[in-house]
Design an enzyme around this catalytic site. Structure first.
Site, mmCIF file in Angstrom:
data_model
loop_
_atom_site.group_PDB
_atom_site.id
_atom_site.type_symbol
_atom_site.label_atom_id
_atom_site.label_comp_id
_atom_site.label_asym_id
_atom_site.label_seq_id
_atom_site.Cartn_x
_atom_site.Cartn_y
_atom_site.Cartn_z
ATOM 1 C CE LYS A 107 -4.534 0.902 0.703
ATOM 2 N NZ LYS A 107 -5.733 0.199 0.258
ATOM 3 C CB VAL A 123 -17.243 1.875 -1.113
ATOM 4 C CG1 VAL A 123 -17.808 0.514 -0.748
ATOM 5 C CG2 VAL A 123 -15.900 1.730 -1.804
ATOM 6 N N GLY A 133 -20.132 7.043 6.070
ATOM 7 C CA GLY A 133 -19.260 7.352 4.939
ATOM 8 C C GLY A 133 -19.952 6.962 3.644
ATOM 9 C CB VAL A 134 -22.666 8.153 1.728
ATOM 10 C CG1 VAL A 134 -23.533 7.172 2.470
ATOM 11 C CG2 VAL A 134 -22.788 9.552 2.329
ATOM 12 N N GLY A 135 -19.170 7.746 0.402
ATOM 13 C CA GLY A 135 -18.325 8.133 -0.734
ATOM 14 C C GLY A 135 -18.528 7.161 -1.882
HETATM 15 P P1 NAD Z 1 -14.253 7.900 -0.391
HETATM 16 O O1 NAD Z 1 -13.163 8.843 -0.057
HETATM 17 O O2 NAD Z 1 -14.899 7.977 -1.726
HETATM 18 O O3 NAD Z 1 -15.411 7.998 0.696
HETATM 19 C C1 NAD Z 1 -15.190 8.137 2.049
HETATM 20 C C2 NAD Z 1 -16.347 8.929 2.629
HETATM 21 O O4 NAD Z 1 -16.221 8.935 4.037
HETATM 22 C C3 NAD Z 1 -16.367 10.393 2.149
HETATM 23 O O5 NAD Z 1 -17.662 10.746 1.720
HETATM 24 C C4 NAD Z 1 -15.958 11.169 3.411
HETATM 25 O O6 NAD Z 1 -16.529 12.462 3.481
HETATM 26 C C5 NAD Z 1 -16.482 10.255 4.498
HETATM 27 N N1 NAD Z 1 -15.832 10.437 5.794
HETATM 28 C C6 NAD Z 1 -14.522 10.697 6.063
HETATM 29 N N2 NAD Z 1 -14.327 10.789 7.393
HETATM 30 C C7 NAD Z 1 -15.529 10.571 7.966
HETATM 31 C C8 NAD Z 1 -15.981 10.526 9.301
HETATM 32 N N3 NAD Z 1 -15.150 10.735 10.321
HETATM 33 N N4 NAD Z 1 -17.284 10.262 9.542
HETATM 34 C C9 NAD Z 1 -18.150 10.062 8.516
HETATM 35 N N5 NAD Z 1 -17.790 10.090 7.213
HETATM 36 C C10 NAD Z 1 -16.497 10.346 6.946
HETATM 37 O O7 NAD Z 1 -13.635 6.435 -0.137
HETATM 38 P P2 NAD Z 1 -14.183 5.045 -0.689
HETATM 39 O O8 NAD Z 1 -13.425 4.710 -1.915
HETATM 40 O O9 NAD Z 1 -15.664 5.055 -0.687
HETATM 41 O O10 NAD Z 1 -13.659 4.064 0.453
HETATM 42 C C11 NAD Z 1 -14.298 4.003 1.712
HETATM 43 C C12 NAD Z 1 -13.517 3.046 2.628
HETATM 44 O O11 NAD Z 1 -13.461 1.750 2.046
HETATM 45 C C13 NAD Z 1 -12.057 3.479 2.857
HETATM 46 O O12 NAD Z 1 -11.684 3.114 4.161
HETATM 47 C C14 NAD Z 1 -11.283 2.613 1.862
HETATM 48 O O13 NAD Z 1 -9.956 2.374 2.273
HETATM 49 C C15 NAD Z 1 -12.114 1.346 1.901
HETATM 50 N N6 NAD Z 1 -11.986 0.554 0.688
HETATM 51 C C16 NAD Z 1 -12.304 1.110 -0.512
HETATM 52 C C17 NAD Z 1 -12.175 0.343 -1.659
HETATM 53 C C18 NAD Z 1 -12.534 0.906 -3.008
HETATM 54 O O14 NAD Z 1 -12.663 0.124 -3.987
HETATM 55 N N7 NAD Z 1 -12.747 2.190 -3.149
HETATM 56 C C19 NAD Z 1 -11.720 -0.991 -1.581
HETATM 57 C C20 NAD Z 1 -11.438 -1.533 -0.319
HETATM 58 C C21 NAD Z 1 -11.567 -0.750 0.806
#
Ligand code: NAD
Length: 366
Positions: A93, A197, A193-195
């Site tokens: 990573k 994923v 966390g509604v990003g």
């Molecule tokens: P992202 O950055 O698109 O979304 C993260 C969301 O969490 C954002 O909307 C952000 O505003 C919100 N956030 C941040 N801090 C917060 C808090 N303290 N309280 C509430 N919300 C908060 O990221 P993603 O790609 O959706 O990934 C989400 C998680 O899943 C991460 O931990 C990432 O490592 C993990 N993950 C993602 C993938 C992938 O394919 N994207 C794969 C495996 C694991």
């Protein structure tokens, strides 16, 4: 982000190898470039099963120790994620220290790509928090050792929808184990966390009739998504004691910690965030004692790595879907194994992964 597990005494005496999260890493690369301002760390945990593949995260870490600790925990997690998913990949990573909104630019990405290239394929990068598919395309200009590039240039694109589908599968398996049915209709689910994923997960579970509550630090996004999916919103950090059936951490890691664990009312935990347990042993055990069914993060969030692995192996969408759906079966197996052996689900998943690595190591050495 996960500073609570940094051991101050170890930092003083053994600043790198002595850190708890160092845990057998093969190599750590510190990348520094004054022209672009790049400060990055690449963690290569284990390459027994194959090259170390894992995303790059860009984040405004409070301290460099936080960044180091984060990359070490994340790269180790990748080793076990790929191993339990049956992929021929090791764990690695990278983190870039900085604000992705204000400090990211193409020169920085290219310079980072050159550092990745200098490792000759031992580490292969991909997208993580703070990164976009477009950034992977820029990195691709200087190295082939990057995945998750745009479909238009032969890549597999954004891995997040596949990750979300895998989390959905893991959540259904956990519901089957805990509630005797994998139907999520009527279940109260908190998605933190509604990003990338989190949103797709909300879509899957809303389609199935779950009562969804969403939480994020981005209030604009909350408003937009609450309208789009007719979801309830909860603001702030005081969310752990909510009366819910399922908690889905989809923001950052270590949200299950000394402070939150006793507040939890959820009966199931199944989410996308990496390293959800601040302390795998202690908090895994406490969840087990409280009868909370915890679907191990590194098992159910493997959809993204399955998706980028397809890019390396050249297999198509049907195979990706099949492998991701299999997360359901593996999660159920892990719950059953944990019950039979009276160990935490985290330990059960970890043991299977470690066993695969040990077997391959023996084969290589014989
Ligand atoms: P992202 O950055 O698109 O979304 C993260 C969301 O969490 C954002 O909307 C952000 O505003 C919100 N956030 C941040 N801090 C917060 C808090 N303290 N309280 C509430 N919300 C908060 O990221 P993603 O790609 O959706 O990934 C989400 C998680 O899943 C991460 O931990 C990432 O490592 C993990 N993950 C993602 C993938 C992938 O394919 N994207 C794969 C495996 C694991």
């Amino acid at each position: 982000m996960t500073s609570q597990i940094i051991d101050a005494a170890a930092i003083k005496n053994d600043p790198v190898f002595g850190q708890l999260s160092f845990d057998g890493h093969e190599q750590i690369v510190f990348c520094n470039d004054e022209d672009t301002g790049l400060k990055a760390i690449i963690g290569i945990h284990n390459t027994v099963l194959g090259p170390a593949l894992g995303g790059t995260r860009m984040w405004s870490y409070k301290t460099e120790w936080d960044a180091l600790n984060d990359v070490l925990r994340l790269s180790r997690g990748m080793t076990y994620k790929s191993a339990i998913t049956g992929l021929n990949l090791g764990g690695g990573k990278a983190v870039i220290i900085g604000d992705a909104k204000t400090q990211k630019n193409d020169d920085l990405m290219r310079r980072f790509g050159e550092f990745v290239h200098s490792l000759s394929g031992k580490y292969i990068t991909a997208e993580d928090v703070g990164m976009e598919t477009r950034d992977m395309d820029v990195i691709r200009e200087v190295t082939p050792h990057v995945t998750g590039i745009s479909e238009s240039i032969g890549g597999s694109g954004n891995p997040s929808p596949v990750t979300a589908y895998g989390v959905y599968m893991g959540m259904k398996a956990a519901a089957q184990y805990k509630f005797g049915t994998d139907k999520l209709e009527g279940k109260k689910v908190l998605v933190q966390g509604v990003g990338h994923v989190g949103e797709t997960l909300v879509k899957h579970i809303t389609d199935e009739g779950a009562q969804v509550i969403i939480n994020d630090i981005n209030e604009v996004r909350l408003e937009e998504l609450s309208k789009k999916y007719n979801a309830n919103v909860v603001l702030g950090n005081d969310i752990y004691g909510l009366d819910i059936d399922i908690y889905a951490p989809c923001a950052l890691g270590a949200t299950i910690n000394d402070h939150t664990i006793n507040q939890l009312n959820a009966k199931v935990i199944a989410g996308a965030a990496n390293n959800q347990l601040a302390n795998e042993v202690k908090h895994g055990k406490l969840l087990q004692e409280r009868g909370i069914a915890y679907a191990p993060d590194f098992l159910i969030n493997a959809g993204g790595i399955i998706n980028v692995y397809a890019e390396l192996e050249g297999y198509g969408k049907d195979e990706i879907k099949k492998k991701t759906e299999n997360i359901y079966n593996t999660t159920l197996e892990i719950f059953n194994l944990s019950e039979q052996e009276n160990i935490t689900t985290h330990r059960a998943a970890f043991n299977i992964a470690q066993n695969r690595i040990d077997t391959r190591k023996k084969e290589k050495n014989s």
